[in-house]
Write an enzyme that holds these catalytic residues in place. Structure first.
Site, PDB file in Angstrom:
ATOM      1  N   CYS A   1     113.365   9.618 -35.242  1.00 51.35           N
ATOM      2  CA  CYS A   1     113.140   8.301 -34.654  1.00 51.35           C
ATOM      3  C   CYS A   1     114.308   7.409 -35.070  1.00 51.35           C
ATOM      4  CB  CYS A   1     111.818   7.722 -35.152  1.00 51.35           C
ATOM      5  SG  CYS A   1     111.585   5.990 -34.667  1.00 51.35           S
TER       6      CYS A   1
ATOM      7  N   ASP B   1     110.586  13.540 -35.209  1.00 49.50           N
ATOM      8  CA  ASP B   1     109.852  13.660 -33.949  1.00 49.50           C
ATOM      9  C   ASP B   1     109.913  15.125 -33.530  1.00 49.50           C
ATOM     10  OD1 ASP B   1     109.166  10.955 -33.511  1.00 49.50           O
ATOM     11  OD2 ASP B   1     111.182  10.533 -32.793  1.00 49.50           O
TER      12      ASP B   1
END
Length: 154
Positions: A52, A59
């Protein structure tokens, strides 16, 4: 049976360090021995990771790439290393997905390409990103990407 020309490859069969950023990653291609025949090539990366850009938290996504070659095939080791280069790269889901797809289009100039990126929830909301270059060639068999939508606990 024809033999694929691999003379221009620099990574296949070699020990290669993983690139630390997508811009450093080298994508390689080989000529298709079946130019003039429409067929679909699928790559599935069920454990794709990036960061992120705001929090630095990891992620995760399940990415499916389908394309119809027009003379070139992506060399799979270079694709694997390219995808791995996102591991420590901070970018939004949409940016990662489209950067992957557009880089492949620039390399291969395929007749058609689509990408489905099925991102695992962040903040309780899954973000799935889909893109394709246009309509697939007529008569090409396109199987479903096979990734179920996120349902949580049901």
């Amino acid at each position: 049976m024809s033999k694929t020309d691999v003379s221009g490859l620099s990574m296949l069969g070699q020990a290669v360090a993983s690139p630390t950023h997508p811009d450093e990653a080298v994508l390689e291609r080989v000529p298709s021995n079946h130019a003039g025949t429409d067929f679909v090539v699928r790559f599935t990366a069920p454990e794709f990771t990036s960061l992120c850009p705001m929090t630095g938290q990891p992620d995760f996504a399940h990415i499916v790439i389908d394309y119809v070659p027009d003379g070139w095939l992506v060399e799979s080791k270079s694709l694997k290393l390219f995808l791995h280069s996102f591991r420590n790269h901070g970018a939004f889901h949409e940016d990662c997905t489209l950067d992957i797809a557009k880089r492949l289009v620039d390399l291969l100039s395929p007749k058609w390409l689509r990408i489905g990126a099925y991102w695992y929830p962040r903040g309780g909301i899954p973000i799935d990103v889909f893109w394709q270059t246009g309509n697939p060639p007529e008569g090409v068999w396109l199987p479903d990407q096979g990734v179920q939508p996120y349902r949580g606990r049901g």
